[in-house]
Design a protein around this motif. Structure first.
Motif, short mmCIF file in Angstrom:
data_model
loop_
_atom_site.label_atom_id
_atom_site.label_comp_id
_atom_site.label_asym_id
_atom_site.label_seq_id
_atom_site.Cartn_x
_atom_site.Cartn_y
_atom_site.Cartn_z
N LYS A 115 6.05 11.52 20.83
CA LYS A 115 4.88 11.48 21.72
C LYS A 115 5.23 12.06 23.10
O LYS A 115 4.47 12.85 23.66
CB LYS A 115 4.39 10.03 21.86
CG LYS A 115 2.97 9.90 22.37
CD LYS A 115 2.50 8.45 22.35
CE LYS A 115 2.28 7.99 20.94
NZ LYS A 115 1.77 6.60 20.88
N GLN A 155 12.29 4.03 14.07
CA GLN A 155 11.02 4.71 13.82
C GLN A 155 10.13 4.67 15.06
O GLN A 155 9.52 5.67 15.45
CB GLN A 155 10.30 4.05 12.63
CG GLN A 155 9.16 4.90 12.08
CD GLN A 155 8.64 4.33 10.76
OE1 GLN A 155 9.20 3.39 10.22
NE2 GLN A 155 7.57 4.91 10.27
N ASN A 156 10.09 3.50 15.71
CA ASN A 156 9.30 3.37 16.94
C ASN A 156 9.84 4.29 18.03
O ASN A 156 9.09 4.93 18.77
CB ASN A 156 9.30 1.92 17.43
CG ASN A 156 8.49 1.01 16.53
OD1 ASN A 156 7.60 1.48 15.81
ND2 ASN A 156 8.77 -0.27 16.56
N GLU A 205 8.94 7.84 17.18
CA GLU A 205 7.52 8.09 17.46
C GLU A 205 7.29 8.23 18.96
O GLU A 205 6.54 9.10 19.41
CB GLU A 205 6.67 6.94 16.89
CG GLU A 205 6.54 6.98 15.38
CD GLU A 205 5.85 5.75 14.81
OE1 GLU A 205 5.45 4.86 15.62
OE2 GLU A 205 5.70 5.67 13.58
#
Length: 199
Positions: A65, A57-58, A61
């Motif tokens: 970004k 998930q990180n 993300e």
């Protein structure tokens, strides 16, 4: 006697039941131990999966970004390119209008010379070309501009003053009459004479 037999049977059954109970208890403890081990394994797997999920998930993300930043950068670059292209297009249009104005002014101002065939003016692909017969500018074999030629060049120069940021090329030409003996001491060929006239 009968009582003793019954009592013996009852004791045997009791012992048998106790053995079964003991075996069931051992089996139950073993199953319980295995179940607890499986639960611990599942809990560890769940923790590992949660950690993996958090990591993914990180990463997702971070990638989202980065992608968003790349999109913004591309949009900014595209905007700059569009503005630059529009600016160049405006500049080109201004230069074309400027050149067209200079061309029309030259045509008007040089009408007499053009009508006599002494001057030709052409405009092609953003370039303006003014050709003058050598007789307007120079006497045969000479490099000094005649007063009439000076006047014509001044008129051309005054019009070209309004044309900004343009390269102006000056070429000198001569006829194909061979250089005379006296003149050849200074200008061995027509090429040197034409270069001196351009200078």
């Amino acid at each position: 006697e009968k009582n003793r037999v019954l009592q013996s049977d009852a004791e045997a059954q009791t012992n048998d039941l106790q053995s079964q109970i003991f075996a069931l208890q051992e089996k139950n403890e073993k199953l319980q131990s295995e179940t607890e081990a499986q639960i611990r394994t599942l809990e560890n797997q769940i923790v590992a999966l949660e950690e993996r999920n958090n990591l993914l998930q990180n990463e997702a993300e971070a990638q989202a970004k980065d992608l968003q930043n790349n999109i913004l950068e591309l949009e900014d670059a595209n905007k700059v390119l569009r503005e630059d292209s529009a600016s160049r297009e405006r500049q080109r249009e201004e230069e074309m209008l400027e050149m067209k104005g200079a061309y029309e002014t030259l045509l008007e101002d040089m009408k007499s010379e053009i009508d006599k065939g002494k001057v030709t003016i052409t405009q092609l692909r953003g370039k303006l070309k003014v050709n003058m017969l050598d007789e307007i500018l120079f006497d045969s074999g000479k490099t000094t501009i005649k007063p009439q030629g000076v006047e014509v060049l001044k008129r051309v120069g005054n019009i070209l003053l309004d044309v900004k940021e343009r390269a102006i090329n000056i070429e000198g030409h001569t006829d194909n009459v061979p250089i005379g003996v006296e003149l050849s001491k200074k200008y061995p060929t027509n090429w040197e004479l034409s270069a001196a006239r351009a200078t």
